[in-house]
Design a protein around this motif. Sequence first.
Motif, PDB file in Angstrom:
ATOM      1  N   GLU A   1       0.811  -1.220   0.000  1.00  0.00           N
ATOM      2  CA  GLU A   1       0.000   0.000   0.000  1.00  0.00           C
ATOM      3  C   GLU A   1       0.849   1.278   0.000  1.00  0.00           C
ATOM      4  N   PRO A   2       1.754   1.425  -0.969  1.00  0.00           N
ATOM      5  CA  PRO A   2       2.582   2.629  -0.991  1.00  0.00           C
ATOM      6  C   PRO A   2       1.780   3.858  -1.419  1.00  0.00           C
ATOM      7  N   ASP A   3       2.168   5.005  -0.874  1.00  0.00           N
ATOM      8  CA  ASP A   3       1.614   6.270  -1.361  1.00  0.00           C
ATOM      9  C   ASP A   3       2.258   6.642  -2.689  1.00  0.00           C
ATOM     10  N   TYR A   4       3.567   6.388  -2.792  1.00  0.00           N
ATOM     11  CA  TYR A   4       4.319   6.721  -4.005  1.00  0.00           C
ATOM     12  C   TYR A   4       5.145   5.517  -4.440  1.00  0.00           C
ATOM     13  N   ILE A   5       5.212   5.314  -5.757  1.00  0.00           N
ATOM     14  CA  ILE A   5       5.993   4.228  -6.340  1.00  0.00           C
ATOM     15  C   ILE A   5       7.000   4.847  -7.297  1.00  0.00           C
ATOM     16  N   PHE A   6       8.260   4.830  -6.917  1.00  0.00           N
ATOM     17  CA  PHE A   6       9.323   5.361  -7.766  1.00  0.00           C
ATOM     18  C   PHE A   6       9.739   4.325  -8.797  1.00  0.00           C
ATOM     19  N   VAL A   7       9.853   4.753 -10.051  1.00  0.00           N
ATOM     20  CA  VAL A   7      10.372   3.893 -11.118  1.00  0.00           C
ATOM     21  C   VAL A   7      11.412   4.695 -11.911  1.00  0.00           C
ATOM     22  N   ASN A   8      12.327   3.960 -12.549  1.00  0.00           N
ATOM     23  CA  ASN A   8      13.354   4.623 -13.350  1.00  0.00           C
ATOM     24  C   ASN A   8      13.362   4.155 -14.792  1.00  0.00           C
ATOM     25  N   TYR A   9      12.325   3.442 -15.204  1.00  0.00           N
ATOM     26  CA  TYR A   9      12.288   2.884 -16.561  1.00  0.00           C
ATOM     27  C   TYR A   9      10.863   2.948 -17.076  1.00  0.00           C
ATOM     28  N   PRO A  10      10.639   3.477 -18.298  1.00  0.00           N
ATOM     29  CA  PRO A  10       9.267   3.739 -18.722  1.00  0.00           C
ATOM     30  C   PRO A  10       8.584   2.656 -19.555  1.00  0.00           C
ATOM     31  N   TRP A  11       9.337   1.823 -20.301  1.00  0.00           N
ATOM     32  CA  TRP A  11       8.687   0.953 -21.276  1.00  0.00           C
ATOM     33  C   TRP A  11       8.022  -0.242 -20.608  1.00  0.00           C
ATOM     34  N   GLN A  12       6.705  -0.294 -20.769  1.00  0.00           N
ATOM     35  CA  GLN A  12       5.927  -1.259 -20.005  1.00  0.00           C
ATOM     36  C   GLN A  12       6.145  -2.702 -20.431  1.00  0.00           C
TER      37      GLN A  12
ATOM     38  N   ARG B   1       3.017  -3.355 -14.439  1.00  0.00           N
ATOM     39  CA  ARG B   1       2.908  -2.371 -15.520  1.00  0.00           C
ATOM     40  C   ARG B   1       2.143  -1.141 -15.050  1.00  0.00           C
ATOM     41  N   PRO B   2       2.265  -0.044 -15.778  1.00  0.00           N
ATOM     42  CA  PRO B   2       1.766   1.250 -15.297  1.00  0.00           C
ATOM     43  C   PRO B   2       0.318   1.261 -14.835  1.00  0.00           C
ATOM     44  N   ASP B   3      -0.601   0.640 -15.581  1.00  0.00           N
ATOM     45  CA  ASP B   3      -2.001   0.664 -15.178  1.00  0.00           C
ATOM     46  C   ASP B   3      -2.209  -0.020 -13.831  1.00  0.00           C
ATOM     47  N   LYS B   4      -1.440  -1.084 -13.573  1.00  0.00           N
ATOM     48  CA  LYS B   4      -1.532  -1.762 -12.282  1.00  0.00           C
ATOM     49  C   LYS B   4      -0.974  -0.885 -11.174  1.00  0.00           C
ATOM     50  N   LEU B   5       0.164  -0.243 -11.440  1.00  0.00           N
ATOM     51  CA  LEU B   5       0.797   0.594 -10.419  1.00  0.00           C
ATOM     52  C   LEU B   5      -0.076   1.789 -10.062  1.00  0.00           C
ATOM     53  N   ALA B   6      -0.662   2.413 -11.100  1.00  0.00           N
ATOM     54  CA  ALA B   6      -1.446   3.625 -10.867  1.00  0.00           C
ATOM     55  C   ALA B   6      -2.699   3.346 -10.050  1.00  0.00           C
ATOM     56  N   ALA B   7      -3.172   2.100 -10.054  1.00  0.00           N
ATOM     57  CA  ALA B   7      -4.339   1.739  -9.247  1.00  0.00           C
ATOM     58  C   ALA B   7      -3.970   1.492  -7.787  1.00  0.00           C
TER      59      ALA B   7
ATOM     60  N   TRP C   1       0.393   2.242 -29.336  1.00  0.00           N
ATOM     61  CA  TRP C   1       1.776   1.790 -29.276  1.00  0.00           C
ATOM     62  C   TRP C   1       2.524   2.087 -30.565  1.00  0.00           C
ATOM     63  N   GLU C   2       1.842   1.947 -31.718  1.00  0.00           N
ATOM     64  CA  GLU C   2       2.530   2.142 -32.985  1.00  0.00           C
ATOM     65  C   GLU C   2       2.953   3.587 -33.209  1.00  0.00           C
ATOM     66  N   LEU C   3       2.411   4.515 -32.396  1.00  0.00           N
ATOM     67  CA  LEU C   3       2.812   5.911 -32.516  1.00  0.00           C
ATOM     68  C   LEU C   3       3.937   6.262 -31.551  1.00  0.00           C
ATOM     69  N   GLN C   4       4.319   5.335 -30.717  1.00  0.00           N
ATOM     70  CA  GLN C   4       5.347   5.608 -29.721  1.00  0.00           C
ATOM     71  C   GLN C   4       6.721   5.258 -30.279  1.00  0.00           C
ATOM     72  N   ALA C   5       7.224   6.143 -31.126  1.00  0.00           N
ATOM     73  CA  ALA C   5       8.591   6.037 -31.641  1.00  0.00           C
ATOM     74  C   ALA C   5       8.858   4.728 -32.373  1.00  0.00           C
ATOM     75  N   GLY C   6       7.829   4.188 -33.056  1.00  0.00           N
ATOM     76  CA  GLY C   6       8.045   2.989 -33.836  1.00  0.00           C
ATOM     77  C   GLY C   6       8.362   1.757 -33.029  1.00  0.00           C
ATOM     78  N   ARG C   7       8.012   1.770 -31.724  1.00  0.00           N
ATOM     79  CA  ARG C   7       8.318   0.617 -30.895  1.00  0.00           C
ATOM     80  C   ARG C   7       7.465  -0.583 -31.323  1.00  0.00           C
ATOM     81  N   GLU C   8       7.971  -1.768 -31.029  1.00  0.00           N
ATOM     82  CA  GLU C   8       7.231  -2.967 -31.356  1.00  0.00           C
ATOM     83  C   GLU C   8       5.955  -3.056 -30.529  1.00  0.00           C
ATOM     84  N   PRO C   9       4.915  -3.735 -31.035  1.00  0.00           N
ATOM     85  CA  PRO C   9       3.717  -3.954 -30.220  1.00  0.00           C
ATOM     86  C   PRO C   9       4.083  -4.683 -28.934  1.00  0.00           C
ATOM     87  N   LEU C  10       3.313  -4.421 -27.911  1.00  0.00           N
ATOM     88  CA  LEU C  10       3.545  -5.032 -26.608  1.00  0.00           C
ATOM     89  C   LEU C  10       3.365  -6.541 -26.695  1.00  0.00           C
TER      90      LEU C  10
END
Length: 411
Positions: free
Chosen positions: A80-91, A99-105, A400-409
């Motif tokens: 039950e953290p108030d804040y979750i620090f991460v240093n890497y963005p690609w889910q 992944r981000p949606d889980k963390l944000a909840a 996802w396809e608009l995010q810098a040409g990254r591969e689909p998740l």
Amino acid sequence: MNETVRQIKVTFLTFYFEAWDALAETHRIMSGDPRFDVTVVAIDRKLTGDEGYGGVADVSAFFDSHGIKHLVNADLAVLEPDYIFVNYPWQRNYPPQYRPDKLAAIGRIVYVPYYSLPLVAEPVDGVHPESGFEAIGAHLYTQRMHQLACLVFVQDKFLKDAYGKLPRGNDHVHFVGSTKLDALIEEVEEIAESGQLAVRALTTLVWAPHHSYSPHWLNFGVFAQVCWGMLDWAAANPAVRVILRPHPFLFGTLVDREVMTREALDDWLARWRALPNTSIDSESSSAMIFAQADALLTDGISYLAEWPLAMGKPALFMENPEHWMFSDLGELAAAAAVKVHGLEQLAEYLVAVPSRTTQIEALRAAAMPYPGEAAERIVAAVAADTSGLIDPATVTEVPWELQAGREPLKD
């Protein structure tokens, strides 16, 4: 009667221990601050070339080696953290439960970039360089982690402005400078004071190749083109000690992207390790790597700026002419480097590298607005924050396809 104030519960969540320096000083300050209840959680990951999620043992061993208490693959909902620090963005590199949606909840995401500076722009369509370039690469601020973070800390005022163009605006984005640069320079200074920068018996060159090998993504790496030549050069120059400092993703990317076959790479690695004056160092901190070196040769990206800022002398830049455009900061970093157009120039530059004093000072002024203060500013911003949890369902995800040409998740 004195009312007891509840501590702010903070979890540092990471698999990218190679970039723990982005979070280390913030963690250290918060761990000694009674306002915060701090937990570190090491988790599995899946990087390019990996067959599945794993590697948490290496993350855990890193924290053990630094005396940092931590949990392994913990259930954040229980913490039950108030804040979750991460240093890497690609889910896609995170196990699904982190992944981000889980963390944000569960808590408020705090994103501190794993890289030292945003040095690269991006093709307008995210794929084709001939289409022109954005001033700031969209991959730096449009990932799902960026979208759902309650607090974001950036090292470049232009990146803060870029967040301002998104529907959320940039009130939650703070321009504080680079925690990584602060940590690097402090450690280099500590090593120098300890005497570990003593005169070396052999001239030492650090060779730091990047992992990007496609016009679809950054395109800085030239390892495959020069590795055999570097092997011959090292063999022909036994008075020079050459330390290969590969990007953490280098070898996996080379094989996964079919830039080199596994057999060819293994053959090269065996030949490199067999030479008496060559080695590979993937474990030491950047500061320890720098401390051992008289010069640094790189094709990009971060060391191009980190080396001159930490050591006060230019990097040797072996440039792929087809790489994505530099950002404004990247242009300053490139100007502070000396371009190497062929391996025959290496011996010359190891004797006397051209001066770039003025250019290095210009880079320093732009890259370090608050030298030594980035982590303190992050802690102050978290302590003052009054934001609530973000409902992931209310934040439209950038396709996802608009995010810098990254591969689909891929799970």
